[in-house]
Motif scaffolding. Structure first.
Motif, PDB file in Angstrom:
ATOM      1  N   GLN A 284       0.825  -1.212   0.000  1.00 46.93           N
ATOM      2  CA  GLN A 284       0.000   0.000   0.000  1.00 46.93           C
ATOM      3  C   GLN A 284       0.859   1.262   0.000  1.00 46.93           C
ATOM      4  O   GLN A 284       0.557   2.234  -0.700  1.00 46.93           O
ATOM      5  N   VAL A 285       1.930   1.254   0.783  1.00 50.13           N
ATOM      6  CA  VAL A 285       2.832   2.405   0.833  1.00 50.13           C
ATOM      7  C   VAL A 285       3.516   2.605  -0.519  1.00 50.13           C
ATOM      8  O   VAL A 285       3.574   3.720  -1.045  1.00 50.13           O
ATOM      9  N   LEU A 286       4.009   1.516  -1.087  1.00 51.59           N
ATOM     10  CA  LEU A 286       4.705   1.613  -2.368  1.00 51.59           C
ATOM     11  C   LEU A 286       3.764   2.041  -3.496  1.00 51.59           C
ATOM     12  O   LEU A 286       4.145   2.811  -4.379  1.00 51.59           O
ATOM     13  N   MET A 287       2.527   1.558  -3.447  1.00 54.37           N
ATOM     14  CA  MET A 287       1.534   1.961  -4.450  1.00 54.37           C
ATOM     15  C   MET A 287       1.214   3.444  -4.316  1.00 54.37           C
ATOM     16  O   MET A 287       1.096   4.163  -5.311  1.00 54.37           O
ATOM     17  N   SER A 288       1.072   3.915  -3.078  1.00 51.83           N
ATOM     18  CA  SER A 288       0.726   5.327  -2.846  1.00 51.83           C
ATOM     19  C   SER A 288       1.807   6.272  -3.357  1.00 51.83           C
ATOM     20  O   SER A 288       1.536   7.423  -3.687  1.00 51.83           O
ATOM     21  N   LYS A 289       3.035   5.752  -3.440  1.00 53.62           N
ATOM     22  CA  LYS A 289       4.146   6.574  -3.912  1.00 53.62           C
ATOM     23  C   LYS A 289       4.479   6.302  -5.381  1.00 53.62           C
ATOM     24  O   LYS A 289       5.474   6.817  -5.917  1.00 53.62           O
ATOM     25  N   GLY A 290       3.654   5.466  -6.009  1.00 51.06           N
ATOM     26  CA  GLY A 290       3.850   5.182  -7.428  1.00 51.06           C
ATOM     27  C   GLY A 290       5.057   4.321  -7.738  1.00 51.06           C
ATOM     28  O   GLY A 290       5.559   4.310  -8.866  1.00 51.06           O
ATOM     29  N   LEU A 291       5.527   3.566  -6.753  1.00 50.54           N
ATOM     30  CA  LEU A 291       6.723   2.747  -6.950  1.00 50.54           C
ATOM     31  C   LEU A 291       6.408   1.344  -7.468  1.00 50.54           C
ATOM     32  O   LEU A 291       7.297   0.637  -7.946  1.00 50.54           O
ATOM     33  N   ILE A 292       5.167   0.914  -7.318  1.00 46.85           N
ATOM     34  CA  ILE A 292       4.724  -0.350  -7.907  1.00 46.85           C
ATOM     35  C   ILE A 292       3.330  -0.143  -8.498  1.00 46.85           C
ATOM     36  O   ILE A 292       2.622   0.789  -8.127  1.00 46.85           O
ATOM     37  N   LYS A 293       2.937  -1.038  -9.404  1.00 49.56           N
ATOM     38  CA  LYS A 293       1.638  -0.922 -10.065  1.00 49.56           C
ATOM     39  C   LYS A 293       0.506  -1.233  -9.095  1.00 49.56           C
ATOM     40  O   LYS A 293       0.644  -2.099  -8.222  1.00 49.56           O
ATOM     41  N   LYS A 294      -0.615  -0.554  -9.268  1.00 49.03           N
ATOM     42  CA  LYS A 294      -1.760  -0.787  -8.394  1.00 49.03           C
ATOM     43  C   LYS A 294      -2.459  -2.111  -8.700  1.00 49.03           C
ATOM     44  O   LYS A 294      -3.211  -2.620  -7.872  1.00 49.03           O
ATOM     45  N   ASP A 295      -2.214  -2.645  -9.911  1.00 44.92           N
ATOM     46  CA  ASP A 295      -2.849  -3.918 -10.274  1.00 44.92           C
ATOM     47  C   ASP A 295      -1.902  -5.102 -10.068  1.00 44.92           C
ATOM     48  O   ASP A 295      -2.066  -6.161 -10.654  1.00 44.92           O
ATOM     49  N   LEU A 296      -0.904  -4.922  -9.209  1.00 45.47           N
ATOM     50  CA  LEU A 296       0.046  -5.992  -8.898  1.00 45.47           C
ATOM     51  C   LEU A 296      -0.693  -7.204  -8.339  1.00 45.47           C
ATOM     52  O   LEU A 296      -1.548  -7.075  -7.462  1.00 45.47           O
ATOM     53  N   CYS A 297      -0.374  -8.390  -8.850  1.00 49.30           N
ATOM     54  CA  CYS A 297      -1.036  -9.618  -8.372  1.00 49.30           C
ATOM     55  C   CYS A 297      -0.533  -9.969  -6.970  1.00 49.30           C
ATOM     56  O   CYS A 297       0.680 -10.067  -6.738  1.00 49.30           O
ATOM     57  N   LEU A 298      -1.457 -10.155  -6.053  1.00 51.46           N
ATOM     58  CA  LEU A 298      -1.100 -10.411  -4.656  1.00 51.46           C
ATOM     59  C   LEU A 298      -0.516 -11.807  -4.412  1.00 51.46           C
ATOM     60  O   LEU A 298       0.324 -11.984  -3.533  1.00 51.46           O
ATOM     61  N   SER A 299      -0.971 -12.786  -5.169  1.00 49.53           N
ATOM     62  CA  SER A 299      -0.565 -14.164  -4.888  1.00 49.53           C
ATOM     63  C   SER A 299       0.952 -14.379  -4.872  1.00 49.53           C
ATOM     64  O   SER A 299       1.485 -14.906  -3.897  1.00 49.53           O
ATOM     65  N   PRO A 300       1.693 -13.963  -5.914  1.00 52.57           N
ATOM     66  CA  PRO A 300       3.147 -14.166  -5.879  1.00 52.57           C
ATOM     67  C   PRO A 300       3.823 -13.411  -4.733  1.00 52.57           C
ATOM     68  O   PRO A 300       4.822 -13.867  -4.188  1.00 52.57           O
ATOM     69  N   VAL A 301       3.247 -12.264  -4.370  1.00 52.02           N
ATOM     70  CA  VAL A 301       3.820 -11.457  -3.286  1.00 52.02           C
ATOM     71  C   VAL A 301       3.659 -12.183  -1.951  1.00 52.02           C
ATOM     72  O   VAL A 301       4.582 -12.236  -1.140  1.00 52.02           O
TER      73      VAL A 301
END
Length: 198
Positions: A146-163
């Motif tokens: 959530q922090v990385l998405m809010s700063k535009g460092l990762i895509k908002k549609d990143l798949c959660l499963s591999p993470v």
């Protein structure tokens, strides 16, 4: 166990897999023969391949549940918006998701839907993520995302499963250590020392 071993053989389960079941999960083979035969037939009807390991796993899962428990678990997933097709697909992909407690399922689904904006059909494609600890794995990792998405460092549609399924080392390297210079608070977020607002 002999009658139940015969049932598996008649359905085409390889002897090598039956031997593994005898040595590691013999209790399953001690189930009442009529009930065991019913379960094996049901698993085959669901589309499981008797020569694959998931066939035996599905038999073990169903053998460890009463009919009432099985129906109750199906009802839980239905109430969460999963279709019959999605429930079956999830069971075929990760049979153990039917053994997760109702409380754990509800808490996990609530978090993914309300906090991570996931849709029930998405979660049904990756039922294994419901098995992880909410406090020890899901919340810390999703907080980092959530922090990385809010700063535009990762895509908002990143798949959660591999993470969520990645090892601790891989997750830390890819999402925490890699971003520490740009986001100094990221480690504190991961360790739960910093509360997320908004």
């Amino acid at each position: 166990m002999a009658p139940n071993v015969a049932v598996l053989q008649n359905h085409g389960v390889p002897n090598s897999m039956i031997l593994k079941m005898i040595s590691g999960h013999s209790r399953t083979l001690k189930l009442n023969n009529s009930r065991f035969s019913e379960i094996v037939a049901m698993v085959k009807e669901m589309g499981f391949n008797p020569v694959k390991a998931h066939f035996i796993l599905a038999v073990r899962v169903m053998s460890g549940m009463t009919k009432l428990n099985w129906e109750g678990k199906l009802e839980v997933y239905r109430s969460l918006g999963w279709s019959e097709t999605e429930i079956l697909s999830a069971f075929k992909w990760f049979p153990n998701h039917m053994l997760i407690s109702e409380k754990k399922i509800m808490r996990g689904m609530d978090y993914f839907v309300t906090k991570m904006n996931c849709k029930p059909p998405f979660i049904s494609k990756y039922p294994n993520i419901l098995a992880f600890s909410l406090e020890k794995r899901i919340v810390p990792r999703c907080s980092v995302l959530q922090v990385l998405m809010s700063k535009g460092l990762i895509k908002k549609d990143l798949c959660l499963s591999p993470v969520l399924t990645a090892s601790e080392k891989k997750f830390l390297e890819k999402f925490v250590i890699k971003n520490q210079e740009r986001v100094p608070e990221i480690l504190s977020v991961y360790q739960g020392k910093m509360e997320l607002l908004g």
